[in-house]
Design an enzyme around this catalytic site. Structure first.
Site, mmCIF file in Angstrom:
data_model
loop_
_atom_site.group_PDB
_atom_site.id
_atom_site.type_symbol
_atom_site.label_atom_id
_atom_site.label_comp_id
_atom_site.label_asym_id
_atom_site.label_seq_id
_atom_site.Cartn_x
_atom_site.Cartn_y
_atom_site.Cartn_z
ATOM 1 N N ASP A 69 3.551 10.032 -0.287
ATOM 2 C CA ASP A 69 2.006 9.039 0.000
ATOM 3 C C ASP A 69 2.172 8.456 -1.144
ATOM 4 O O ASP A 69 1.725 8.503 -2.852
ATOM 5 C CB ASP A 69 0.995 9.864 0.304
ATOM 6 C CG ASP A 69 -0.024 9.181 1.154
ATOM 7 O OD1 ASP A 69 -0.376 7.943 1.888
ATOM 8 O OD2 ASP A 69 -0.937 9.922 1.981
ATOM 9 N N HIS B 263 0.612 -1.173 0.217
ATOM 10 C CA HIS B 263 0.159 0.080 0.312
ATOM 11 C C HIS B 263 0.979 0.807 0.078
ATOM 12 O O HIS B 263 0.069 2.165 -0.449
ATOM 13 C CB HIS B 263 -0.916 0.468 1.152
ATOM 14 C CG HIS B 263 -2.024 -1.283 1.444
ATOM 15 N ND1 HIS B 263 -3.308 -1.110 1.260
ATOM 16 C CD2 HIS B 263 -1.803 -2.295 1.173
ATOM 17 C CE1 HIS B 263 -4.006 -2.263 0.995
ATOM 18 N NE2 HIS B 263 -2.928 -2.831 0.881
HETATM 19 P P1 ADP Z 1 -3.506 6.606 5.308
HETATM 20 O O1 ADP Z 1 -3.852 5.065 5.017
HETATM 21 O O2 ADP Z 1 -1.382 6.900 5.052
HETATM 22 O O3 ADP Z 1 -3.434 6.944 6.972
HETATM 23 P P2 ADP Z 1 -4.962 7.524 3.485
HETATM 24 O O4 ADP Z 1 -5.535 9.163 3.145
HETATM 25 O O5 ADP Z 1 -4.834 6.679 2.438
HETATM 26 O O6 ADP Z 1 -4.060 7.560 4.357
HETATM 27 O O7 ADP Z 1 -6.355 6.841 4.787
HETATM 28 C C1 ADP Z 1 -6.639 7.234 5.604
HETATM 29 C C2 ADP Z 1 -8.347 6.081 5.941
HETATM 30 O O8 ADP Z 1 -8.357 7.350 7.500
HETATM 31 C C3 ADP Z 1 -9.460 7.663 5.162
HETATM 32 O O9 ADP Z 1 -10.015 6.109 4.629
HETATM 33 C C4 ADP Z 1 -9.946 7.999 6.372
HETATM 34 O O10 ADP Z 1 -11.262 8.897 5.726
HETATM 35 C C5 ADP Z 1 -9.377 7.342 7.016
HETATM 36 N N1 ADP Z 1 -9.307 8.693 8.208
HETATM 37 C C6 ADP Z 1 -8.585 9.924 8.341
HETATM 38 N N2 ADP Z 1 -8.890 10.866 9.606
HETATM 39 C C7 ADP Z 1 -9.892 9.924 10.162
HETATM 40 C C8 ADP Z 1 -10.504 10.525 11.273
HETATM 41 N N3 ADP Z 1 -9.985 11.319 12.066
HETATM 42 N N4 ADP Z 1 -11.356 9.666 11.689
HETATM 43 C C9 ADP Z 1 -11.664 8.844 11.123
HETATM 44 N N5 ADP Z 1 -11.376 7.890 10.233
HETATM 45 C C10 ADP Z 1 -10.170 9.249 9.805
HETATM 46 C C1 G6P Z 2 -0.970 2.828 6.418
HETATM 47 C C2 G6P Z 2 -0.413 1.659 6.125
HETATM 48 C C3 G6P Z 2 -1.572 0.678 6.865
HETATM 49 C C4 G6P Z 2 -1.561 1.259 8.376
HETATM 50 C C5 G6P Z 2 -2.199 1.948 8.645
HETATM 51 C C6 G6P Z 2 -2.814 2.690 9.575
HETATM 52 O O1 G6P Z 2 -2.345 2.897 5.795
HETATM 53 O O2 G6P Z 2 -0.245 1.588 4.581
HETATM 54 O O3 G6P Z 2 -0.722 -0.203 6.987
HETATM 55 O O4 G6P Z 2 -2.090 -0.321 8.477
HETATM 56 O O5 G6P Z 2 -0.910 2.668 7.949
HETATM 57 O O6 G6P Z 2 -1.429 2.858 10.536
HETATM 58 P P1 G6P Z 2 -1.115 1.619 11.714
HETATM 59 O O7 G6P Z 2 0.270 1.480 11.731
HETATM 60 O O8 G6P Z 2 -2.253 2.340 12.712
HETATM 61 O O9 G6P Z 2 -1.449 0.100 11.314
#
Ligand code: ADP
Ligand code: G6P
Length: 734
Positions: free
Chosen positions: A365, A157
């Site tokens: 990202d 990812h």
């Molecule tokens: P990452 O996987 O690095 O966190 P992404 O943007 O791909 O970044 O995905 C983040 C996910 O987490 C999204 O589905 C978003 O809606 C969710 N998210 C981010 N902030 C919050 C929050 N404060 N509460 C709930 N969901 C959240």
């Molecule tokens: C990114 C990574 C995921 C991970 C998520 C949240 O989306 O690609 O593998 O699960 O961040 O991070 P955490 O360390 O809380 O699992």
């Protein structure tokens, strides 16, 4: 199907009374996978998010969750240590310093083995096991050792780092070998695929050919599969009355600002939260009219809170927010509303619906799903997305406002543009963005990945599946032919047609299959093209015993190269007689004049003539050039004109592909022949085929060929199927 990820879709917490409470786990991996799994039966192996939680598997709606417990030490060394202290920063351009500790690596290996063992225990016979992300890079090879019967997919990812950065990793070979245990390895973008393939070749000696790698006697497919969201569900959520009401309330609670800027991220140093705060703060300081009456909401989900780099990032962001509010906030109206909290999905959707500008500014990202969620929520067609170039999403969301997050002035300028963008332009851009997200949703992503994984089981069956029935039966009939000649054109057949002929590249699968065919007994292969022999050599590469014929047959690499096991005499250079040379010089001058008059035409000089390319010119120029040539040079004694697709071939020797193919055929003793071509010049070759031979026209247009396929992709399929069919057929040795 068994999904294996570090995290389960829910964080499960045991209560003192023995019951468990569940909460959606953070991050994009879970956002993407949860809806897919909820529509399929299967199992999900992962950690429940807390130390030493021993829980039994639970099944709801056909999905069984298998919690894999982690001890406090394992969380510290495997999860916080190697996964998030070494790999995460290294794979994100070393924005924070990666640390390399041997005991972290030992813990990583041990925990990966436990994941592999659990997967081996849960997977049914021949099951599909889909392993996810950087926390589990060794699991594919470990699982293959335990369960050679299962089909293994791996998807990363996060970004795959540039080669120079990856090379720092002390365990670089072990990790690549671990991933290569999978049948299919997927990344978010094609740049990552290239980086990985290069490292697989240099570090463990994998043989790379296009999207296939061969390593330890196995074939592994690699590819880019950009992940997405459940766009339909997200849009439906956005129009629910309680969500639109909450969005309106949000704006009124903020005093109905003129513009609302939103940021939503896990609190992570990769997300560039500081970048957008700095840009907004500076615009406020400059009293820029664009930010007059604007306010910002920054939501930052708590994440990996015990790691030093995350503690520092939080401190810095909170200091920045405090400073901006101190300088520009008013009682009841902060300039930045900062929420270090996680929200239920409907509440989050209300923020997206309320925001005029969504600021997504990561320094790096893998994809960024937040950007796609914002777009899916903009059912009114309004709203502006400001998006970092260094996200995987930037490759798809081209109509967003792209920024370089390292360029503060650029980000400020773009934020100003976003805040002042007229509604009409917002709608125009949003229409494109919404179509992209709607048509490339997470279901499409999963289907493409899983069907590619399925194809790796039997690439020949997959190739056959894509061919028309009559072509399939021709392949079958040629499989056990005593002696076969396979002839093919190059452009539009082995290689897709492109605007600039110099940019043409053959499909790796087609070239692979040709090479396989060419080394089989009683099988000869020739590429017969209008291109010069030199160019053909460059384009087809080191084709081994594949025989190359250039300039429509006027340049031949020497027939002995075609006969197996005979010594290769090397190319026979094309020599023109004095008269021919004289005529060629005259032609060169005449076409140079033509090119001066019509600068959009392109000339390709060959030893025996010149190709005048018309692709990329206007229809008027095309007609005018054709007329000048037919009325002029074509009338000269000894000049032949071969019209092709958007090309006129002028030659001073008598050659066409028909003569070339017939010549080869008779030199080889008259084997049964299959010829594949797409152009009018290939009709000469179809014309010399004998009863029982097979002519295959590629693409539309009139033809003498009996069979037709649609494009070079199907050519690759046909050749792959033919090679495999002849490979498995028992031939009498000569
Ligand atoms: P990452 O996987 O690095 O966190 P992404 O943007 O791909 O970044 O995905 C983040 C996910 O987490 C999204 O589905 C978003 O809606 C969710 N998210 C981010 N902030 C919050 C929050 N404060 N509460 C709930 N969901 C959240
Ligand atoms: C990114 C990574 C995921 C991970 C998520 C949240 O989306 O690609 O593998 O699960 O961040 O991070 P955490 O360390 O809380 O699992």
């Amino acid at each position: 199907m068994v999904v294996v990820a570090n995290r389960l879709p829910f964080d499960l917490k045991k209560q003192p009374d023995g019951s468990t409470i569940a909460r959606q786990a953070p991050g994009g991996l879970v956002t993407a996978l949860a809806p897919i799994l909820s529509r399929r039966e299967g199992a999900w192996i992962g950690w429940a998010g807390d130390a030493d939680v021993e829980l039994d598997p639970t099944t709801t709606d056909g999905l069984t969750l298998h919690p894999l417990p982690l001890s406090a030490d394992e969380i510290s060394a495997y999860y916080e240590g190697f996964s998030n202290g070494t790999l995460w920063p290294l794979y994100h351009d070393a924005i924070a310093d990666p640390e390399y500790h041997r005991h972290w690596w030992d813990a990583y290996r041990r925990v990966n083995r436990r994941f592999a063992e659990k997967s081996a225990e849960v997977a049914a016979d021949g099951a599909v096991v889909w392993i996810h992300d950087y926390q589990l890079l060794l699991v594919p090879a470990m699982l293959r050792e335990l369960r050679p019967d299962v089909r293994i997919g791996f998807f990363q990812h996060i970004p795959f780092p540039p080669v120079e950065l990856y090379m720092r990793l002390p365990w670089r070979k072990e990790i690549i070998a671990g991933m290569l245990g999978a049948d299919l390895i997927g990344f978010q973008v094609s740049g990552a695929v290239r980086n990985f393939a290069r490292l697989a070749r240099t570090l463990v000696g994998a043989d790379v050919s296009g999207s296939s790698l061969s390593y330890a006697d196995r074939n592994i497919r690699v590819g880019a599969f950009p992940i997405s969201i459940d766009a339909k569900a997200q849009s439906e959520l956005a129009v629910r009355p309680e969500v639109t009401e909450a969005a309106a309330k949000l704006r009124s609670d903020l005093g109905n600002p003129r513009k609302l800027i939103l940021g939503v991220d896990r609190l992570d140093y990769t997300k560039g939260i500081n970048v957008r705060l700095r840009a907004f703060g500076e615009l406020l300081a400059e009293r820029d009219p664009a930010v007059d009456g604007a306010t910002m909401i920054q939501i930052a989900t708590p994440s990996r809170e015990r790691l030093g780099s995350y503690v520092r990032t939080r401190e810095n962001i909170e200091r920045q927010v405090g400073a901006i509010n101190g300088d520009y906030g008013r009682i009841g109206h902060p300039a930045v509303s900062y929420l270090h909290q996680s929200f239920p999905r409907d509440e989050l959707a209300a923020f997206y619906v309320a925001a005029d500008v969504m600021a997504v500014t990561p320094l790096r990202d893998g994809m960024n799903l937040v950007a796609k969620e914002y777009i899916a929520c903009r059912t009114d067609g309004d709203g502006v997305l400001l998006l970092s170039e260094f996200t995987g999403a930037a490759g798809e969301l081209r109509q967003s406002l792209l920024v370089n997050p390292y360029d503060t002035n650029g980000v400020k300028e773009t934020l100003r543009t976003a805040l002042q963008m007229p509604h009409q332009e917002q709608k125009k851009r949003m229409r494109f963005l919404r179509r992209q997200v709607r048509t490339h949703d997470v279901d499409a992503w999963a289907k493409t990945f899983l069907s590619t994984l399925e194809d790796t089981k039997d690439p020949v069956a997959a190739a056959l599946k894509r061919l028309p029935a009559e072509v399939k039966s021709a392949v079958r009939s040629l499989a056990d032919e005593q002696y076969l000649l396979v002839g093919t054109d190059f452009d539009g057949v082995l290689s897709p047609l492109v605007e600039d002929p110099a940019a043409a590249r053959p499909l790796p699968a087609a070239i692979d299959a040709l090479r396989t065919l060419a080394v089989l007994p009683n099988t000869s292969v020739a590429v017969i093209s209008g291109r010069s022999l030199d160019q053909l050599r460059l384009l087809v590469g080191d084709a081994g015993p594949v025989h190359l014929v250039g300039s429509h047959g006027a340049e031949d690499a020497g027939i002995s190269g075609l006969v197996h096991h005979a010594a290769h005499t090397g190319p026979t250079p094309t020599t023109l007689t004095d008269d021919e040379q004289h005529l060629k010089d005259r032609l060169d001058r005449a076409v140079a004049d033509l090119a001066e008059k019509y600068p959009t035409i392109r000339l390709e000089h060959k030893p025996t003539g010149i190709a005048v390319h018309l692709r990329g010119t206007t229809p008027e120029v095309e007609t005018a050039v054709a007329q000048e040539i037919t009325r002029g040079m074509a009338e000269w004694d000894g000049v032949r004109v071969l019209p092709g697709k958007k090309v006129l071939e002028l030659s001073v020797v008598t050659a066409d592909k028909g003569r070339a193919l017939a010549g080869l055929r008779s030199a080889l003793g008259g084997p049964r022949t299959i010829f594949l071509g797409d152009d009018v010049t290939d009709e000469h070759a179809f014309g010399v085929l004998q009863p029982g031979d097979v002519g295959v026209k590629v693409g539309p247009g009139e033809t003498a060929a009996k069979l037709r396929i649609s494009d070079p992709r199907q050519v690759a399929d046909l050749l792959t199927a033919l090679a495999a069919a002849r490979q498995t057929h028992k031939f009498p040795l000569q």
